[in-house]
Every structure is written in structure tokens, then in C-alpha cells.
Enzyme design. Structure first.
Site, PDB file in Angstrom:
ATOM      1  CB  SER A   1      41.798 -13.557 -18.945  1.00 53.98           C
ATOM      2  OG  SER A   1      40.866 -12.554 -18.678  1.00 53.98           O
TER       3      SER A   1
ATOM      4  CG  ASP B   1      45.493  -6.832 -20.364  1.00 54.57           C
ATOM      5  OD1 ASP B   1      44.361  -6.424 -20.693  1.00 54.57           O
ATOM      6  OD2 ASP B   1      45.685  -7.923 -19.792  1.00 54.57           O
TER       7      ASP B   1
ATOM      8  CG  HIS C   1      43.800 -10.026 -22.086  1.00 57.95           C
ATOM      9  ND1 HIS C   1      43.932  -9.625 -20.777  1.00 57.95           N
ATOM     10  CD2 HIS C   1      42.791 -10.956 -22.076  1.00 57.95           C
ATOM     11  CE1 HIS C   1      43.053 -10.250 -20.020  1.00 57.95           C
ATOM     12  NE2 HIS C   1      42.356 -11.076 -20.779  1.00 57.95           N
TER      13      HIS C   1
END
Length: 512
Positions: A164, A420, A469
């Protein structure tokens, strides 16, 4: 540079013809990790007196698997939170460290966790000016250089890892400090969306698409619930909204309803991001396949609004013991419409998305299932000026970190899961800038003539079918889809090549 014969891999991962890796034995989370502190420079870019001041930057280190003086160094570039959270949810790094005999370091990001440049005053106005991407990267560069000396690892190649925002930082480390970092795995890194590139409707459209995959009836029910709440609001039936949504405090005006919408939309966001095939405690306590569970909750109720309350409870009421939702405590609007969280870490992230990081996503009830909740650049500027007395620099990341023009970059893996919602803002085969028309070609048929010139030869894009994710950074789990197992094999192979290449280069430099 990398020695891969294929210059770019743009494909959805299905079983690949790669050497099998045996499943790792069960091990404690973060084996051998020790918490330590490094006296870090507060301001790397000033030569005034205050630039000599330092603060304790926290890092975690494990030498458990390291072949001292020879094995590589795996550096996790910390995210917007406590570094232990990321260490406890990135077990692939330890599995790979065992395989490649690496020293493991997790570095905490300044202004988060215990790495506070001004102690508990760090998030006060006039103290936040040193909270920048550039300062954080310099922290990591200084820290890893010093630790390599301390551990006798001066000749050991460094590979950066991150997921991320941390994935963005791992890519940026390779781009800004290629003399220090030999390669980077940037998992679920939204490099393009945070630079202001892309469609502002993309994020919540993709959250909707995740729930659509569980069945069209789910999205229909969600739309209906939000529409009914809106109609009740217009008729002034606030008591009914409060009762059916189980709010702790009575909904009494349109502002409360808007807060309720943000509160509910945030639950969908978190469930889509964390849609792992097994139970997790990362960024909330969620069951396996939370999107599917949430859809089952709303469809099981005869009253659609009560069904919506049950759905958001998958995130907000995982224990089943919450009697009502305190919507102002559980969700706080900020400059990140996907949610900042609560507490000091949330305040620090709010500042970052008010300065360098662009996240002007909105929902419109046309391309997504959520109420119309615009968040324009003008709205962001107004909020940030009021909250932090700053004006966002909307184009800065494009200027400073190259935006979509990455042809000068090298040795970076960009991995994204197709579940995601952040994937649409990352470097992927679906991003218009990177459409190289290669998806239909088998792996051994790719050639440089088919690669878009926006990419450099050693940037690798991996799309993980059925992946949420940064699923690939998580450790082996029996419920893993085949795609992530193959993704990790491929990542391990590429990283091994980078390490070997860096060692060879280092040997040549010493002999010359």
C-alpha cells in the site's frame, strides 16, 4: 540490473512453470524480531542548527535466518501506522528470508507509532512540517546505511518491500536511492492515483464491483438501503433511520445522515480491501471472505436498512457484542475519502493527504452503489486549509516521483490483486498508460517491441487473480488461491536474480 530474459511480465497469474517451493513450516509471527531505536535526524534537508537535532526512530530487526556478511538485507519501508502491525502481517518476507538467508529490518515511518520527531506534540500545528515522503525516504536511507555498517553487511544487497503506502515508499526508495536499494517489491502500491492520475470515480466503482461478484442481488440491496435512508431523511423520519441503523445517538439532521453514509461506506471499503480467504486481524477483525459474509447479512434481512446495519457490522461489530454504532467515534471524515482511521496515526495520515498525497475519490451513485458524496480538489483545499493551514500540492508527486513516466526506473515489482480497489490506481496492465497489448501473449512470446515505452525494461507487473490488498506479502495459508502462491514463487525468483546481479556488480567494482 535484472537478468530476467523477459523484460516485462504483464499477465494475470495462473499456475506457472516455476520450480516448486515447499510449504514453509509453521513459525511464530515475525521470528526473531527485536525492537530497537535509532537516533534519526529530524530534518535531512536543512543545515541550520535544528538540523542537528534527532529523534528516536523505531525499527525491528531479525538475524534469525541471516547468513552474516553474505545474505541480502530485506528492508520493509513502514506505512502510516505502528510498525509491528505490518511486521505481523508480512510473513512472506520472513519465509523468503529463510530461503535466501536474509537479514530482516522493518523501519517505522516518522510521525507514526513510537517514531515521533517531537514526542506527543508531533501532530500539533507547526510541528507537522517535517512529515513528508522525502523525509521518510531519507530516514530509511540513513538508517539502512548505518545498520549495514553496524551488522557487517556493507556488501550485502538491499531489497525493499512494502504494501500500500509502504509499497509506494519501497518503489520510491529504488527510484531515489538506487545506490542503496538493489530492487523493490511494491505490493498494492497506488503510485498513479496518489499522484493525481486516473479517474476519481475508480475507487468506489471497484469497491462496488467486489460486492457485485458476490451476486447482483447484494449491490441491488445496498443501493435500495441507501435510497430508503435518503427518502427517510427527506421526510424527516430521523427516528426510523436511527432505530434501523442502530445508532447510539439519534440522527437528527442531514449532517448526521451524511456522517452515517460516510461511516457505512467506510465499512465497505475496509471489507473490500481485506477480502482475504481466511480470518484476519489486520486493520480490523474480519472473517474469511468478508465481502461474501457482508452480502449474506444484508440479504438475510427482510428490512433492507436493517440489513445494511448488519452488513457494516461485519466490520464494526466483529465481536457481535456492540449494541449500537457511535458513528462519530467510529468514523471521522478526513482528507482521505477511503478513511484515515482514528487516533494520532490517523491525524498524521490526514496531514499527509492534505499535502503531497492526492486521494480525491468520490462516490456518485451512478458508477457505484453508494450515495453521492463528492470530494473535489476545491473541497480538499478548503478542508486542508481549515484543518492544517496548508494548501495541497496536487502535482508534486508527478514532479518529484515521475508520475506515470517510469521508463527511467528499474528493478521494481508492482503486484496487485484483482479484488483490491487500490489496484486501479496502481501500475497494472489495466492502467491506460501501461496497456502494452501483451495480455494475450504467452509468457515466452513477449518481446521488447510489444512493451509500452512508458515502462523500463526491468519493471515487472503481476496481477493476482482473487487477491485482495497486498495478499502476496502475507504468509503461506492453506486457503491461499493458487495465483498468490505462484506470485510469491515468481517474486522470490526475481528477487534472487536481483541479489545475484548486485553481488556480481559489487565484485566487479571491488576488482576495478
Amino acid at each position: 540490473m535484472g537478468t530476467r530474459p523477459l523484460l516485462l511480465l504483464l499477465f494475470c497469474l495462473f499456475p506457472l512453470l516455476l520450480p516448486a517451493r515447499s510449504a514453509p513450516a509453521a513459525r511464530p509471527v515475525g521470528p526473531g524480531l527485536e525492537e530497537r531505536f535509532f537516533q534519526q535526524v529530524r530534518d535531512h534537508f536543512s543545515f541550520e542548527t535544528c538540523s542537528n537535532e534527532t529523534f528516536p526512530q523505531r525499527y525491528l530487526v531479525s538475524v534469525k535466518f541471516w547468513n552474516k556478511g553474505f545474505g541480502p538485507v530485506f528492508l520493509y519501508t513502514g506505512n502510516e501506522g505502528d510498525i509491528w502491525t505490518f511486521a505481523q502481517n508480512s510473513d512472506f518476507i520472513f519465509e523468503l528470508a529463510e530461503e535466501q538467508e536474509a537479514l530482516v529490518i522493518f523501519a517505522e515511518h516518522r510521525y507514526y507509532g513510537k517514531s515521533l520527531p517531537f514526542g506527543h506534540e508531533s501532530i500539533q500545528l507547526k510541528r507537522t512540517g517535517l512529515l513528508t515522503v522525502e523525509q521518510a525516504l531519507a530516514d530509511y536511507a540513513v538508517l539502512i546505511t548505518e545498520l549495514k555498517q553496524q551488522y557487517g553487511a556493507a556488501d550485502c544487497p538491499v531489497i525493499a518491500f512494502g504494501g500500500s503506502y509502504g509499497g509506494m515508499l519501497s518503489a520510491y526508495m529504488r527510484m531515489k536511492y538506487p545506490n542503496i536499494v538493489a530492487g523493490a517489491l511494491a505490493a498494492s502500491a497506488p503510485l498513479l492515483s496518489v499522484a493525481g492520475l486516473g479517474d476519481p470515480t475508480q475507487f468506489f466503482r471497484d469497491v462496488t464491483a467486489d460486492f457485485q461478484k458476490s451476486g447482483p442481488d447484494c449491490v441491488t440491496a445496498v443501493r435500495k438501503a441507501f435510497h430508503q435512508i435518503k427518502n427517510l431523511c427527506l421526510s424527516g423520519a430521523y427516528d426510523e433511520i436511527s432505530s434501523k441503523m442502530a445508532t447510539c445517538n439519534k440522527i437528527s439532521n442531514k449532517e448526521d445522515v451524511y456522517q452515517l453514509f460516510g461511516f457505512a461506506r467506510n465499512a465497505f471499503t475496509m471489507m473490500a480491501m481485506m477480502d482475504y480467504p481466511y480470518k484476519t486481524d489486520f486493520m480490523g477483525h474480519l472473517p474469511a471472505n468478508p465481502v461474501k459474509v457482508g452480502c449474506e447479512q444484508i440479504l438475510a434481512q427482510t428490512d433492507t436498512i436493517q440489513g445494511l446495519a448488519a452488513l457494516v457490522g461485519v466490520f464494526y461489530n466483529s465481536s457481535g457484542s456492540v449494541q449500537c454504532y457511535d458513528i462519530y467515534r467510529l468514523y471521522r471524515p478526513c482528507a482521505d475519502p477511503t478513511g484515515c482511521g482514528t487516533g494520532m496515526d490517523a491525524e498524521a495520515w490526514d496531514y499527509q493527504v492534505c499535502t503531497e498525497i492526492n486521494l480525491t475519490f468520490d462516490s456518485n451513485n451512478v458508477t457505484d452503489m453508494f450515495p453521492e458524496m463528492p470530494f473535489t480538489e476545491a473541497m480538499r483545499e478548503q478542508y486542508c486549509q481549515s484543518k492544517w493551514s496548508v494548501k495541497p500540492r496536487a502535482q508534486w508527486l508527478q514532479t518529484n516521483f515521475w508520475g506515470g513516466d517510469l521508463k527511467s526506473a528499474s528493478n521494481i515489482i508492482f503486484s496487485n490483486g484483482d479484488l483490491d480497489p487500490w489496484a486501479g490506481g496502481g501500475v497494472s496492465r489495466l492502467t491506460p498508460i501501461y496497456q502494452a497489448q501483451t495480455a494475450a501473449f504467452p509468457r515466452d512470446a513477449l518481446s521488447t517491441s510489444q512493451i509500452n515505452s512508458s515502462l523500463s525494461p526491468s519493471l515487472i507487473v503481476i496481477t493476482i487473480k482473487g487477491g485482495a490488498h497486498h495478499l502476496d506479502l502475507r504468509g503461506h495459508n492453506p486457503a491461499d488461491p493458487p495465483s498468490v502462491i505462484e506470485a510469491r514463487k515468481l517474486e522470490a525468483s526475481i528477487i534472487s536474480d536481483w541479489v545475484k546481479s548486485a553481488r556480481m556488480k559489487r565484485g566487479w567494482e571491488k576488482r576495478s
